[in-house]
Scaffold this motif. Structure first.
Motif, PDB file in Angstrom:
ATOM      1  N   GLN A   1       0.825  -1.297   0.120  1.00  0.00           N
ATOM      2  CA  GLN A   1       0.104   0.197  -0.001  1.00  0.00           C
ATOM      3  C   GLN A   1       0.932   1.209   0.012  1.00  0.00           C
ATOM      4  OE1 GLN A   1      -2.933   0.219   3.027  1.00  0.00           O
ATOM      5  NE2 GLN A   1      -3.424   2.114   2.514  1.00  0.00           N
ATOM      6  N   VAL A   2       0.617   2.127  -1.057  1.00  0.00           N
ATOM      7  CA  VAL A   2       1.429   3.397  -1.069  1.00  0.00           C
ATOM      8  C   VAL A   2       0.840   4.397   0.036  1.00  0.00           C
ATOM      9  CG1 VAL A   2       1.916   5.170  -2.651  1.00  0.00           C
ATOM     10  CG2 VAL A   2       1.524   2.863  -3.575  1.00  0.00           C
ATOM     11  N   GLN A   3       1.862   4.750   0.504  1.00  0.00           N
ATOM     12  CA  GLN A   3       1.698   5.927   1.686  1.00  0.00           C
ATOM     13  C   GLN A   3       2.793   7.263   1.544  1.00  0.00           C
ATOM     14  OE1 GLN A   3       1.596   4.454   5.614  1.00  0.00           O
ATOM     15  NE2 GLN A   3      -0.477   5.392   6.149  1.00  0.00           N
ATOM     16  N   LEU A   4       2.088   8.309   1.626  1.00  0.00           N
ATOM     17  CA  LEU A   4       2.829   9.542   1.463  1.00  0.00           C
ATOM     18  C   LEU A   4       2.602  10.213   2.970  1.00  0.00           C
ATOM     19  CD1 LEU A   4       2.546  10.669  -2.259  1.00  0.00           C
ATOM     20  CD2 LEU A   4       4.452   9.283  -1.109  1.00  0.00           C
ATOM     21  N   VAL A   5       3.696  10.396   3.533  1.00  0.00           N
ATOM     22  CA  VAL A   5       3.459  11.100   4.848  1.00  0.00           C
ATOM     23  C   VAL A   5       3.984  12.405   4.937  1.00  0.00           C
ATOM     24  CG1 VAL A   5       3.314  11.097   7.370  1.00  0.00           C
ATOM     25  CG2 VAL A   5       2.831   8.951   6.061  1.00  0.00           C
ATOM     26  N   GLU A   6       3.628  13.830   4.862  1.00  0.00           N
ATOM     27  CA  GLU A   6       4.352  14.943   5.290  1.00  0.00           C
ATOM     28  C   GLU A   6       4.388  15.268   6.677  1.00  0.00           C
ATOM     29  OE1 GLU A   6       1.124  15.571   1.581  1.00  0.00           O
ATOM     30  OE2 GLU A   6       1.162  14.857   3.602  1.00  0.00           O
ATOM     31  N   SER A   7       5.349  16.096   6.891  1.00  0.00           N
ATOM     32  CA  SER A   7       5.954  16.585   7.981  1.00  0.00           C
ATOM     33  C   SER A   7       6.543  17.937   8.034  1.00  0.00           C
ATOM     34  CB  SER A   7       6.437  15.640   8.894  1.00  0.00           C
ATOM     35  OG  SER A   7       7.779  15.354   8.375  1.00  0.00           O
ATOM     36  N   GLY A   8       6.570  18.631   9.169  1.00  0.00           N
ATOM     37  CA  GLY A   8       7.422  19.989   8.978  1.00  0.00           C
ATOM     38  C   GLY A   8       6.895  21.170   9.001  1.00  0.00           C
ATOM     39  N   GLY A   9       5.444  21.011   8.859  1.00  0.00           N
ATOM     40  CA  GLY A   9       4.720  22.364   8.895  1.00  0.00           C
ATOM     41  C   GLY A   9       4.754  22.930  10.207  1.00  0.00           C
ATOM     42  N   GLY A  10       4.095  24.275  10.157  1.00  0.00           N
ATOM     43  CA  GLY A  10       3.771  24.916  11.441  1.00  0.00           C
ATOM     44  C   GLY A  10       3.657  26.438  11.243  1.00  0.00           C
ATOM     45  N   LEU A  11       3.959  27.014  12.621  1.00  0.00           N
ATOM     46  CA  LEU A  11       3.658  28.668  12.370  1.00  0.00           C
ATOM     47  C   LEU A  11       4.821  29.258  12.462  1.00  0.00           C
ATOM     48  CD1 LEU A  11       1.938  31.120  12.798  1.00  0.00           C
ATOM     49  CD2 LEU A  11       2.129  30.653  15.283  1.00  0.00           C
ATOM     50  N   VAL A  12       5.039  30.178  11.407  1.00  0.00           N
ATOM     51  CA  VAL A  12       6.275  30.976  11.451  1.00  0.00           C
ATOM     52  C   VAL A  12       6.140  32.380  10.955  1.00  0.00           C
ATOM     53  CG1 VAL A  12       6.944  30.349   8.858  1.00  0.00           C
ATOM     54  CG2 VAL A  12       8.752  30.820  10.412  1.00  0.00           C
ATOM     55  N   GLN A  13       6.947  33.259  11.427  1.00  0.00           N
ATOM     56  CA  GLN A  13       6.748  34.585  10.796  1.00  0.00           C
ATOM     57  C   GLN A  13       7.277  34.946   9.675  1.00  0.00           C
ATOM     58  OE1 GLN A  13       8.937  36.844  14.205  1.00  0.00           O
ATOM     59  NE2 GLN A  13       6.960  37.363  15.240  1.00  0.00           N
ATOM     60  N   ALA A  14       6.905  35.987   9.052  1.00  0.00           N
ATOM     61  CA  ALA A  14       7.236  36.365   7.612  1.00  0.00           C
ATOM     62  C   ALA A  14       8.658  36.621   7.558  1.00  0.00           C
ATOM     63  CB  ALA A  14       6.378  37.552   7.371  1.00  0.00           C
ATOM     64  N   GLY A  15       9.277  36.337   6.734  1.00  0.00           N
ATOM     65  CA  GLY A  15      10.875  36.089   6.544  1.00  0.00           C
ATOM     66  C   GLY A  15      11.475  34.950   7.218  1.00  0.00           C
ATOM     67  N   GLY A  16      10.643  33.931   7.652  1.00  0.00           N
ATOM     68  CA  GLY A  16      11.177  32.826   8.127  1.00  0.00           C
ATOM     69  C   GLY A  16      11.396  31.739   7.494  1.00  0.00           C
ATOM     70  N   SER A  17      11.784  30.447   7.871  1.00  0.00           N
ATOM     71  CA  SER A  17      12.062  29.284   6.864  1.00  0.00           C
ATOM     72  C   SER A  17      11.207  28.229   7.766  1.00  0.00           C
ATOM     73  CB  SER A  17      13.306  29.170   6.799  1.00  0.00           C
ATOM     74  OG  SER A  17      14.039  30.212   6.156  1.00  0.00           O
ATOM     75  N   LEU A  18      11.054  27.253   6.777  1.00  0.00           N
ATOM     76  CA  LEU A  18      10.638  25.822   7.222  1.00  0.00           C
ATOM     77  C   LEU A  18      10.966  24.883   6.326  1.00  0.00           C
ATOM     78  CD1 LEU A  18       6.690  26.210   8.069  1.00  0.00           C
ATOM     79  CD2 LEU A  18       8.600  25.969   9.763  1.00  0.00           C
ATOM     80  N   ARG A  19      11.194  23.598   6.811  1.00  0.00           N
ATOM     81  CA  ARG A  19      11.540  22.649   5.894  1.00  0.00           C
ATOM     82  C   ARG A  19      10.554  21.510   6.047  1.00  0.00           C
ATOM     83  NH1 ARG A  19      15.847  17.862   6.164  1.00  0.00           N
ATOM     84  NH2 ARG A  19      16.534  17.953   4.077  1.00  0.00           N
ATOM     85  N   LEU A  20      10.009  21.291   4.864  1.00  0.00           N
ATOM     86  CA  LEU A  20       8.806  20.192   4.977  1.00  0.00           C
ATOM     87  C   LEU A  20       9.404  18.711   4.372  1.00  0.00           C
ATOM     88  CD1 LEU A  20       5.958  21.968   3.300  1.00  0.00           C
ATOM     89  CD2 LEU A  20       6.377  21.827   5.512  1.00  0.00           C
ATOM     90  N   SER A  21       9.092  17.757   4.825  1.00  0.00           N
ATOM     91  CA  SER A  21       9.197  16.236   4.511  1.00  0.00           C
ATOM     92  C   SER A  21       8.373  15.521   4.060  1.00  0.00           C
ATOM     93  CB  SER A  21      10.207  15.965   5.816  1.00  0.00           C
ATOM     94  OG  SER A  21      11.437  16.279   6.151  1.00  0.00           O
ATOM     95  N   CYS A  22       8.626  14.708   3.093  1.00  0.00           N
ATOM     96  CA  CYS A  22       7.489  13.751   2.662  1.00  0.00           C
ATOM     97  C   CYS A  22       8.492  12.416   2.621  1.00  0.00           C
ATOM     98  CB  CYS A  22       6.988  14.158   1.424  1.00  0.00           C
ATOM     99  SG  CYS A  22       5.807  12.848   0.717  1.00  0.00           S
ATOM    100  N   SER A  23       7.766  11.468   3.460  1.00  0.00           N
ATOM    101  CA  SER A  23       8.278  10.125   3.601  1.00  0.00           C
ATOM    102  C   SER A  23       7.424   9.008   2.600  1.00  0.00           C
ATOM    103  CB  SER A  23       8.506   9.546   4.818  1.00  0.00           C
ATOM    104  OG  SER A  23       9.500  10.358   5.512  1.00  0.00           O
ATOM    105  N   ALA A  24       7.994   8.490   1.825  1.00  0.00           N
ATOM    106  CA  ALA A  24       7.285   7.488   0.808  1.00  0.00           C
ATOM    107  C   ALA A  24       7.435   6.145   1.422  1.00  0.00           C
ATOM    108  CB  ALA A  24       7.456   7.614  -0.538  1.00  0.00           C
ATOM    109  N   SER A  25       6.442   5.353   1.222  1.00  0.00           N
ATOM    110  CA  SER A  25       6.369   3.817   1.588  1.00  0.00           C
ATOM    111  C   SER A  25       5.615   3.240   0.638  1.00  0.00           C
ATOM    112  CB  SER A  25       6.420   3.531   2.945  1.00  0.00           C
ATOM    113  OG  SER A  25       4.803   3.793   3.190  1.00  0.00           O
TER     114      SER A  25
END
Length: 126
Positions: A1-25
């Motif tokens: 069974q195919v699964q994609l799971v995202e992580s890394g979202g959240g709340l950040v101030q303008a000008g900031g950074s985030l790194r999203l990840s997606c793991s596949a199985s």
């Protein structure tokens, strides 16, 4: 069974950074091109970035060029979206998606993708 799971979202101030990840199985990951899309309530799903399965070439929406970077690690079955210089208009639910052995302009069309993750919320405050 195919699964994609995202992580890394959240709340950040303008000008900031985030790194999203997606793991596949459940997929031969190296044979899939991967895309990131985003969607706000009541709006169409919007292309953000994609990385092709063979050459690793990348494509970006004009709105994120120069600020976002997509990358993949086939050994870890993962794709990433590094988001810098975030703006309030980047606030959305972000989804990763997978498509088997497709490259080129089709990668920006969400209807081309077969597999989707559940999404992760990104909120950028002003």
């Amino acid at each position: 069974q195919v699964q994609l799971v995202e992580s890394g979202g959240g709340l950040v101030q303008a000008g900031g950074s985030l790194r999203l990840s997606c793991s596949a199985s459940g997929v031969a990951f190296s044979s899939y091109s991967m895309g990131w899309f985003r969607q706000a309530p009541g709006k169409k799903r919007e292309f953000v970035a994609a990385i092709s399965w063979r050459s690793g070439s990348t494509d970006y929406a004009d709105s994120v060029k120069g600020r976002f970077t997509i990358s993949r690690d086939n050994a870890k079955n993962a794709v990433y979206l590094q988001m810098n210089s975030l703006k309030p208009e980047d606030t959305d639910v972000y989804y990763c998606a997978a498509i088997f052995r497709v490259a080129g302009t089709r990668l920006s069309d969400p209807y081309e993708y077969r597999y989707w993750g559940q999404g992760t919320q990104v909120t950028v405050s002003s």
